[in-house]
Design a protein around this motif. Structure first.
Motif, PDB file in Angstrom:
ATOM      1  N   GLN A   1     -26.806   5.078  16.793  1.00 42.43           N
ATOM      2  CA  GLN A   1     -28.293   4.568  16.989  1.00 42.43           C
ATOM      3  C   GLN A   1     -28.649   4.238  15.574  1.00 42.43           C
ATOM      4  O   GLN A   1     -28.100   4.556  14.481  1.00 42.43           O
ATOM      5  CB  GLN A   1     -29.255   5.965  17.204  1.00 42.43           C
ATOM      6  CG  GLN A   1     -29.259   6.456  18.642  1.00 42.43           C
ATOM      7  CD  GLN A   1     -30.276   7.222  18.773  1.00 42.43           C
ATOM      8  OE1 GLN A   1     -30.710   8.181  17.997  1.00 42.43           O
ATOM      9  NE2 GLN A   1     -30.830   7.333  20.132  1.00 42.43           N
ATOM     10  N   ALA A   2     -29.705   3.190  15.453  1.00 41.45           N
ATOM     11  CA  ALA A   2     -30.158   2.745  14.317  1.00 41.45           C
ATOM     12  C   ALA A   2     -30.342   3.741  13.291  1.00 41.45           C
ATOM     13  O   ALA A   2     -30.851   4.735  13.642  1.00 41.45           O
ATOM     14  CB  ALA A   2     -31.460   1.956  14.484  1.00 41.45           C
ATOM     15  N   GLY A   3     -30.321   3.702  11.964  1.00 42.27           N
ATOM     16  CA  GLY A   3     -30.142   4.576  11.028  1.00 42.27           C
ATOM     17  C   GLY A   3     -29.011   5.587  10.863  1.00 42.27           C
ATOM     18  O   GLY A   3     -28.862   6.231   9.859  1.00 42.27           O
ATOM     19  N   GLY A   4     -27.906   5.497  11.862  1.00 45.83           N
ATOM     20  CA  GLY A   4     -26.847   6.328  11.730  1.00 45.83           C
ATOM     21  C   GLY A   4     -25.506   5.753  10.856  1.00 45.83           C
ATOM     22  O   GLY A   4     -25.859   4.538  10.394  1.00 45.83           O
ATOM     23  N   SER A   5     -24.610   6.451  10.804  1.00 50.80           N
ATOM     24  CA  SER A   5     -23.448   6.041  10.137  1.00 50.80           C
ATOM     25  C   SER A   5     -22.001   6.103  11.056  1.00 50.80           C
ATOM     26  O   SER A   5     -22.004   6.653  11.911  1.00 50.80           O
ATOM     27  CB  SER A   5     -23.356   7.302   8.808  1.00 50.80           C
ATOM     28  OG  SER A   5     -24.337   7.030   8.141  1.00 50.80           O
ATOM     29  N   LEU A   6     -21.228   5.114  10.290  1.00 55.37           N
ATOM     30  CA  LEU A   6     -20.075   5.117  10.955  1.00 55.37           C
ATOM     31  C   LEU A   6     -18.869   4.818   9.827  1.00 55.37           C
ATOM     32  O   LEU A   6     -19.621   4.392   8.950  1.00 55.37           O
ATOM     33  CB  LEU A   6     -19.716   3.991  11.976  1.00 55.37           C
ATOM     34  CG  LEU A   6     -20.350   4.145  13.453  1.00 55.37           C
ATOM     35  CD1 LEU A   6     -20.328   2.867  14.078  1.00 55.37           C
ATOM     36  CD2 LEU A   6     -19.631   5.323  14.097  1.00 55.37           C
ATOM     37  N   ARG A   7     -17.765   5.463  10.066  1.00 58.22           N
ATOM     38  CA  ARG A   7     -16.798   5.080   9.125  1.00 58.22           C
ATOM     39  C   ARG A   7     -15.596   4.452   9.546  1.00 58.22           C
ATOM     40  O   ARG A   7     -14.943   4.727  10.634  1.00 58.22           O
ATOM     41  CB  ARG A   7     -16.148   6.137   8.359  1.00 58.22           C
ATOM     42  CG  ARG A   7     -15.215   6.107   7.055  1.00 58.22           C
ATOM     43  CD  ARG A   7     -14.618   7.258   6.683  1.00 58.22           C
ATOM     44  NE  ARG A   7     -14.209   7.136   5.650  1.00 58.22           N
ATOM     45  CZ  ARG A   7     -12.996   8.029   4.960  1.00 58.22           C
ATOM     46  NH1 ARG A   7     -12.506   8.900   5.830  1.00 58.22           N
ATOM     47  NH2 ARG A   7     -12.636   7.923   3.757  1.00 58.22           N
ATOM     48  N   LEU A   8     -15.073   3.259   9.250  1.00 55.58           N
ATOM     49  CA  LEU A   8     -14.108   2.297   9.622  1.00 55.58           C
ATOM     50  C   LEU A   8     -12.777   2.860   8.891  1.00 55.58           C
ATOM     51  O   LEU A   8     -13.262   2.764   7.695  1.00 55.58           O
ATOM     52  CB  LEU A   8     -14.506   0.919   9.767  1.00 55.58           C
ATOM     53  CG  LEU A   8     -15.679   0.540  10.617  1.00 55.58           C
ATOM     54  CD1 LEU A   8     -15.712  -0.815  10.566  1.00 55.58           C
ATOM     55  CD2 LEU A   8     -15.642   1.237  11.742  1.00 55.58           C
ATOM     56  N   SER A   9     -11.580   2.628   9.341  1.00 54.73           N
ATOM     57  CA  SER A   9     -10.325   2.798   8.690  1.00 54.73           C
ATOM     58  C   SER A   9      -9.593   1.679   8.992  1.00 54.73           C
ATOM     59  O   SER A   9      -9.500   1.383  10.312  1.00 54.73           O
ATOM     60  CB  SER A   9      -9.749   4.007   8.958  1.00 54.73           C
ATOM     61  OG  SER A   9     -10.651   5.293   8.412  1.00 54.73           O
ATOM     62  N   CYS A  10      -8.758   1.301   8.062  1.00 53.47           N
ATOM     63  CA  CYS A  10      -7.639   0.198   8.614  1.00 53.47           C
ATOM     64  C   CYS A  10      -6.358   0.732   7.648  1.00 53.47           C
ATOM     65  O   CYS A  10      -6.650   0.495   6.394  1.00 53.47           O
ATOM     66  CB  CYS A  10      -8.121  -1.141   8.202  1.00 53.47           C
ATOM     67  SG  CYS A  10      -6.946  -2.369   8.429  1.00 53.47           S
ATOM     68  N   ALA A  11      -5.393   0.932   8.286  1.00 52.10           N
ATOM     69  CA  ALA A  11      -4.118   1.070   7.789  1.00 52.10           C
ATOM     70  C   ALA A  11      -3.092   0.068   7.732  1.00 52.10           C
ATOM     71  O   ALA A  11      -2.836  -0.290   8.816  1.00 52.10           O
ATOM     72  CB  ALA A  11      -3.475   2.641   8.298  1.00 52.10           C
ATOM     73  N   ALA A  12      -2.675  -0.439   6.524  1.00 47.51           N
ATOM     74  CA  ALA A  12      -1.654  -1.268   6.611  1.00 47.51           C
ATOM     75  C   ALA A  12      -0.075  -0.822   6.579  1.00 47.51           C
ATOM     76  O   ALA A  12       0.160  -0.005   5.628  1.00 47.51           O
ATOM     77  CB  ALA A  12      -1.704  -2.234   5.537  1.00 47.51           C
ATOM     78  N   SER A  13       0.766  -1.192   7.521  1.00 43.47           N
ATOM     79  CA  SER A  13       2.104  -0.814   7.425  1.00 43.47           C
ATOM     80  C   SER A  13       3.172  -2.042   7.459  1.00 43.47           C
ATOM     81  O   SER A  13       2.730  -3.028   7.718  1.00 43.47           O
ATOM     82  CB  SER A  13       2.406   0.414   8.630  1.00 43.47           C
ATOM     83  OG  SER A  13       2.181  -0.401   9.844  1.00 43.47           O
ATOM     84  N   GLY A  14       4.371  -1.769   7.443  1.00 48.12           N
ATOM     85  CA  GLY A  14       5.231  -2.835   7.562  1.00 48.12           C
ATOM     86  C   GLY A  14       5.847  -3.450   6.066  1.00 48.12           C
ATOM     87  O   GLY A  14       5.769  -2.637   5.108  1.00 48.12           O
ATOM     88  N   SER A  15       6.341  -4.541   6.031  1.00 46.97           N
ATOM     89  CA  SER A  15       6.923  -4.982   4.929  1.00 46.97           C
ATOM     90  C   SER A  15       5.710  -5.593   4.227  1.00 46.97           C
ATOM     91  O   SER A  15       5.269  -6.656   4.509  1.00 46.97           O
ATOM     92  CB  SER A  15       8.202  -5.988   5.209  1.00 46.97           C
ATOM     93  OG  SER A  15       8.379  -6.588   3.926  1.00 46.97           O
ATOM     94  N   ILE A  16       5.413  -5.151   3.266  1.00 48.78           N
ATOM     95  CA  ILE A  16       4.188  -5.675   2.231  1.00 48.78           C
ATOM     96  C   ILE A  16       4.597  -5.874   0.930  1.00 48.78           C
ATOM     97  O   ILE A  16       5.124  -4.712   0.147  1.00 48.78           O
ATOM     98  CB  ILE A  16       2.897  -4.734   2.117  1.00 48.78           C
ATOM     99  CG1 ILE A  16       2.429  -4.624   3.799  1.00 48.78           C
ATOM    100  CG2 ILE A  16       1.843  -5.399   1.623  1.00 48.78           C
ATOM    101  CD1 ILE A  16       1.421  -3.599   3.876  1.00 48.78           C
ATOM    102  N   PHE A  17       4.724  -7.000   0.330  1.00 50.82           N
ATOM    103  CA  PHE A  17       5.220  -7.335  -1.083  1.00 50.82           C
ATOM    104  C   PHE A  17       4.381  -6.871  -2.152  1.00 50.82           C
ATOM    105  O   PHE A  17       4.511  -6.065  -2.721  1.00 50.82           O
ATOM    106  CB  PHE A  17       5.458  -8.836  -1.165  1.00 50.82           C
ATOM    107  CG  PHE A  17       5.964  -9.337  -2.430  1.00 50.82           C
ATOM    108  CD1 PHE A  17       5.379  -9.980  -3.450  1.00 50.82           C
ATOM    109  CD2 PHE A  17       7.537  -8.981  -2.660  1.00 50.82           C
ATOM    110  CE1 PHE A  17       6.297 -10.318  -4.629  1.00 50.82           C
ATOM    111  CE2 PHE A  17       8.251  -9.215  -3.593  1.00 50.82           C
ATOM    112  CZ  PHE A  17       7.429  -9.858  -4.723  1.00 50.82           C
TER     113      PHE A  17
END
Length: 119
Positions: free
Chosen positions: A13-29
């Motif tokens: 609902q408006a006024g509420g909160s959410l938390r997004l997460s993004c995990a990176a994996s694999g070959s990362i230089f």
């Protein structure tokens, strides 16, 4: 190549909160930056917030003071804490990781997670 796994979207609902997460994996230089973008149907994808490897933060004007981006370097994970959500924040949110390798930038995108804010 990097693979990105997003989580945390949903309906709130408006006024509420959410938390997004993004995990990176694999070959990362070398990660240059990590960030969040959003897109609604019929409009271009726009940046919401990003954070560079040096810790520089960048926010869209529309989310300043409400959203906070953070990063766990050890886990190659970026978070987006979204508070005081508004119906106009409704969109598909995408995580992006920019990798720099030998002077060339490679961008990787997550699959997107839907955020819906009801009024």
């Amino acid at each position: 190549q990097a693979q990105l796994a997003e989580s945390g979207g949903g309906l709130v609902q408006a006024g509420g909160s959410l938390r997004l997460s993004c995990a990176a994996s694999g070959s990362i230089f070398s990660i240059k930056s990590m960030g969040w973008y959003r897109q609604v149907p019929g409009k271009q994808r726009e940046v919401v917030a990003d954070i560079t490897s040096g810790g520089t933060l960048n926010y869209a004007d529309s989310v300043k003071g409400r959203f906070t981006i953070s990063r766990d370097n050890a886990k190659n994970t970026v978070y987006l804490q979204m508070n005081s959500l508004k119906p106009e924040d409704t969109a598909v949110y995408y995580c992006k990781v920019a990798e720099e390798k030998w002077g060339v930038e490679y961008d990787y995108w997550g699959q997107g997670t839907q955020v819906t804010v009801s009024s």
